[in-house]
Design a protein around this motif. Structure first.
Motif: not given
Length: 271
Positions: A51-71
């Motif tokens: 689905e492309g990289l942009l779809v990961l932005e929504d995933i970042a909102k629910t990610e529990t790891s601050d480090f992974l979310r920033q990446l």
């Protein structure tokens, strides 16, 4: 800049490997951290590929790891990989993670750079697995095998047939209502009485949530085999559908009459 990026990553990689070696991998929690990090990255990589990289932005909102979310956000924003490597390694050394946490953070950094670069999924997975000791490697492979089997089971769920015969539709609805109200232990008892062919046909005609309920009461291997049979049901006649559904209903009624399963106050249990 590429050489600088590699030097930054190499220093973190060696530190993470050393700290993972010093971790007590006999503790399940330590094992799961590394395995779940790899599984999480492979899920993100597959999603980005489809689905492309942009779809990961929504995933970042629910990610529990601050480090992974920033990446993830850095990747989505189109940040140059050498800048991501610099920011990621800065955060790593500032956090100074220990034990399995160190390897998890390195996996996140290396994995997100690979996702940004569009690395082949098999190549990325091989890199992640190469960071695991043999014990974790084997456990990861076992868990991924189960996950792939479950995904294969889910694929035919979009298939739902329609029938013209009102009697067939009524029988299917009766089965749907009965199964939906059954306790899992009762479903397990009923499943022992049905052969695989009849079971596949019944699962084929049930609604998605009811299908899941039935399949959850089978072993993963048997559920996988049954769903392969379900895929073959698209050409089945309404007469054969009705016969299998009636057989299942008769089986349920027989077990009720014998007292092996009991329906009382909308709850089903064993006598």
């Amino acid at each position: 800049m590429e050489n600088t990026q590699n030097m930054l990553l190499d220093a973190v990689r060696l530190d993470a490997i050393t700290k993972l070696k010093n971790a007590d991998l006999g503790i399940k929690e330590q094992q799961n951290k590394v395995i779940n990090a790899a599984k999480n990255l492979m899920k993100l990589a597959d999603l980005a590929r489809k689905e492309g990289l942009l779809v990961l932005e929504d995933i970042a909102k629910t990610e529990t790891s601050d480090f992974l979310r920033q990446l993830i956000l850095l990747v989505v924003d189109g940040t140059f990989p050498e800048i991501i490597a610099e920011i990621g390694t800065n955060i790593y050394w500032t956090k100074a993670p220990n034990n399995a946490d160190a390897m998890v953070d390195y996996m996140y950094l290396r994995g997100m750079l690979g996702i940004q670069n569009g690395d082949n999924l098999r190549v990325l997975e091989s890199i992640l697995m190469s960071l695991m000791p043999a014990k974790l490697h084997q456990e990861y492979c076992a868990q991924m095998e189960i996950l792939h089997q479950q995904e294969d089971i889910e694929k035919p769920f979009s298939i739902h047939p329609t029938f013209q015969d009102s009697d067939v539709c009524k029988s299917i609805q009766n089965l749907e209502n009965r199964v939906s109200s059954l306790h899992n232990r009762c479903i397990q008892r009923i499943l022992r009485e049905l052969d695989n062919k009849d079971l596949a046909i019944c699962i084929y005609v049930l609604q998605q949530e009811t299908r899941k309920k039935v399949l959850s009461n089978l072993s993963t291997g048997l559920a996988h085999a049954i769903m392969e049979d379900v895929m073959l049901c698209v050409a089945i006649s309404e007469k054969d559908v009705n016969a299998s559904v009636i057989k299942a209903l008769n089986t349920i009624n027989a077990l009720l009459e014998s007292g092996e399963i009991i329906i009382s106050d909308n709850n089903v249990s064993f006598s």
